[in-house]
Enzyme design. Structure first.
Site, PDB file in Angstrom:
ATOM      1  N   HIS A   9     -11.383  -3.407   3.100  1.00  0.00           N
ATOM      2  CA  HIS A   9     -11.269  -3.064   4.450  1.00  0.00           C
ATOM      3  C   HIS A   9     -12.077  -1.895   4.912  1.00  0.00           C
ATOM      4  CE1 HIS A   9      -8.258  -0.599   2.554  1.00  0.00           C
ATOM      5  NE2 HIS A   9      -8.382   0.244   3.622  1.00  0.00           N
ATOM      6  N   ASP A  10     -12.800  -0.924   3.923  1.00  0.00           N
ATOM      7  CA  ASP A  10     -13.332   0.199   4.183  1.00  0.00           C
ATOM      8  C   ASP A  10     -15.070  -0.211   3.722  1.00  0.00           C
ATOM      9  OD1 ASP A  10     -11.116   1.660   4.477  1.00  0.00           O
ATOM     10  OD2 ASP A  10     -10.912   2.158   2.463  1.00  0.00           O
TER      11      ASP A  10
ATOM     12  N   GLU B 112      -6.650   3.271  -5.814  1.00  0.00           N
ATOM     13  CA  GLU B 112      -7.766   3.375  -5.162  1.00  0.00           C
ATOM     14  C   GLU B 112      -8.635   4.654  -5.725  1.00  0.00           C
ATOM     15  OE1 GLU B 112      -9.878   3.735  -0.670  1.00  0.00           O
ATOM     16  OE2 GLU B 112      -8.286   4.968  -1.207  1.00  0.00           O
TER      17      GLU B 112
ATOM     18  N   ASP C  33       0.807  -1.141   0.201  1.00  0.00           N
ATOM     19  CA  ASP C  33       0.012   0.021   0.068  1.00  0.00           C
ATOM     20  C   ASP C  33       0.949   1.067   0.032  1.00  0.00           C
ATOM     21  OD1 ASP C  33      -2.540   1.626   0.587  1.00  0.00           O
ATOM     22  OD2 ASP C  33      -2.982  -0.181   1.361  1.00  0.00           O
TER      23      ASP C  33
ATOM     24  N   ASP D  89      -3.285   4.539  -2.463  1.00  0.00           N
ATOM     25  CA  ASP D  89      -4.283   5.208  -1.750  1.00  0.00           C
ATOM     26  C   ASP D  89      -4.804   6.535  -2.016  1.00  0.00           C
ATOM     27  OD1 ASP D  89      -5.567   4.620   1.210  1.00  0.00           O
ATOM     28  OD2 ASP D  89      -5.098   6.597   1.467  1.00  0.00           O
TER      29      ASP D  89
END
Ligand code: NOJ
Length: 532
Positions: free
Chosen positions: A326-327, A265, A100, A202
């Site tokens: 994960h969100d 993302e 990430d 990200d």
């Protein structure tokens, strides 16, 4: 098999949220050694690459998405030596490793920010986004943080505000400053020199903000019960035209090393999403396609969404699909446990690179987190409207031993109910389990170019079914998914010799089917058709 195709086109990515995958040192939090221990599981499952959410030095206010040192491992996850071992062991088993990369903001504890806030004349002042107060002393404009409240934090020592799209402990870096760009390029190179195979970037669409800091317009469609920042349209804070220059520069940096993958993302409508492939495909290789994350679970709707995406792709742009991360709430709770199997078949048979979220292969549910165990800063800042993300980040369920084999101590987040039966060890023994469905599909995908790299063609039907062909040379597959809990039948366009390769109901694998195929409620089939 794929000649000159880049590896990620036929690959399946598996997202690991490292705090919750495997604890190896009895602190209730997962770590790098834990991931290393579980590599055999990932090989058996059949994935090709892991993307690990942030493992870098961090005060963990946003669980690693607040980085205090981009080129060091946080002690909670282990050491640099542990990381180097993980890379070597993963590579030895044929698994690529994607990290990430969180370039939009750092932690306020990063040395760069400490220096930036030290004085208005600091050489690093302009590395972050500082503005004078409005004439009334308030924030410079109306921009709001995604995690609630104004996006501007006043710094009394220097009398200015800094901008933070997320927590006030996550100041946004200034990507208009060439020194920031150069420092971040070095971060990418540092990890690529350690043999990292790629990066998931990200909030890449956030990197550039309006230089004039114009107010964002009000969102006339904002509803009560939605997060407060949605009261504004982020016209001047995200998806600015200049961001594409930054993305292209990141891509050029990644291209300095062979075969590295860049994923972005991006939460945007499809027509703006596909712009991130970049001019002449010089942007990210895979702008994450989140269309399924909150899609209405309805065959016609999903077929339309697939077509819209396929048609929007630029020539040569490779598709990708995501069911969870994960969100976002867990798929098994969103569509139900039985449909989670059908959803798995969808994810693993669509054209494009799938990303599996850890635990979805067990049908792990969204967990209700008791108030006193909430850890997510989003839920803490904006409580009670269901934005909490802890429920999708609970520990991986490995076996029926205490703490589900995740840890020997109470984990940092509670386990999902039902883990004593719903775990890797138990499901692996059950031929009809969702875990074995994932395994069968992943192994079929590896052996079947029609699935991994073949073309996509919708099969338009009146019934309440989602159906499509995947084709490669002479090989033709038909995928049929029943997104309802009622039986359905589908007349095939041709009759002879169609054979079921994988059914979500396992027991039908290998069956020949006559001209009409029947599906039970919630069933999905991958059917091998005779070549023409
Ligand atoms: C996106 C990440 O996926 C999310 O978990 C994080 O909170 C925000 N970026 C802020 O870094």
């Amino acid at each position: 098999m794929n000649g000159s195709r880049p590896w990620w086109e036929s690959a399946v990515i598996y997202q690991i949220y490292p705090r919750s995958f495997q604890d190896s040192n009895d602190d209730g939090v997962g770590d790098l050694k834990g991931i290393s221990q579980r590599l055999p599981y990932l090989v058996d499952l059949g994935v090709d690459a892991i993307w690990i959410s942030p493992i870098f030095r961090s005060p963990m206010k946003d669980f690693g998405y607040d980085i205090a040192d981009y080129v060091d491992i946080d002690p909670i996850f282990g050491t640099m030596a542990d990381f180097e071992r993980l890379i070597a062991q993963a590579h030895a088993r044929g698994i690529k490793v994607i990290l990430d990369f969180v370039p939009n903001h750092s932690s306020d504890q990063h040395a760069w920010f400490v220096e930036s806030r030290a004085s208005r004349n600091s050489p690093k002042r302009d590395w972050y986004i500082w503005r004078d107060p409005a004439p009334d002393g308030g924030p410079p404009n109306n921009w709001m943080s995604d995690f609630g409240g104004s996006a501007w934090q006043f710094d009394p020592a220097t009398g200015q505000y800094y901008y933070h799209a997320f927590l006030n402990s996550q100041p946004d870096l200034n990507w208009r400053n060439p020194e920031v760009v150069a420092a971040m390029q070095d971060v990418l190179r540092f990890w690529m020199q350690k043999d990292v195979d790629g990066f998931r970037v990200d909030v890449i669409w956030h990197l550039i903000k309006d230089e004039q800091c114009r107010d964002n317009p009000l969102n006339p469609n904002h509803r009560d019960g939605r997060p407060p920042h949605e009261a504004l349209i982020p016209l001047y804070t995200t998806d600015l035209p200049e961001v594409h220059d930054v993305v292209a520069m990141l891509r050029r940096t990644v291209d300095e090393f062979p075969d590295r993958l860049l994923i972005g993302e991006i939460y945007l409508p499809v027509e703006r999403l596909v712009a991130y492939y970049g001019r002449d495909l010089g942007g990210v290789h895979l702008p994450f396609n989140f269309a399924l994350l909150n899609a209405r679970w309805d065959a016609k709707h999903i077929q339309a969404l697939i077509t819209e995406y396929e048609e929007a792709l630029p020539k040569g742009g490779w598709p990708n699909w995501v069911l969870g991360n994960h969100d976002r709430p867990r798929i098994a709770s969103r569509v139900g446990r039985r449909q989670a199997a059908t959803a798995a078949m969808l994810l693993l048979t669509l054209r494009g690179t799938p990303t599996i979220y850890y635990g979805d292969e067990l049908g792990m549910p969204q967990v209700d987190i008791p108030r006193d165990r909430v850890r997510d800063p989003f839920e803490r800042n904006v409580p009670g409207i269901g934005v909490g993300r802890d429920g999708a980040r609970t520990p991986m369920q490995w076996d029926a031993s205490e703490h589900a084999g995740f840890s020997r101590v109470d984990p940092w987040l509670p386990l999902a109910d039902g883990w004593r039966s719903n775990n890797v060890a138990t499901l692996r023994e059950d031929a009809r389990s969702i875990l074995n469905l994932y395994r069968r599909l992943l192994h079929l995908r590896k052996q079947t170019p029609a699935l991994s790299v073949g073309s996509y063609r919708p099969y338009v039907v009146d019934e309440d079914l989602l159906a499509y062909y995947r084709e490669f040379n002479d090989s033709r597959l038909l995928v049929v998914l029943n997104l309802t809990d009622r039986p359905q039948a589908l007349k095939l366009e041709e009759d002879a010799h169609a054979r079921i390769l994988v059914s979500t109901e396992a027991k039908r694998d290998g069956d020949l089917i006559p001209g009409t195929v029947t599906l039970t409620g919630d069933e999905g089939l991958v059917i091998d058709l005779p070549s023409r």
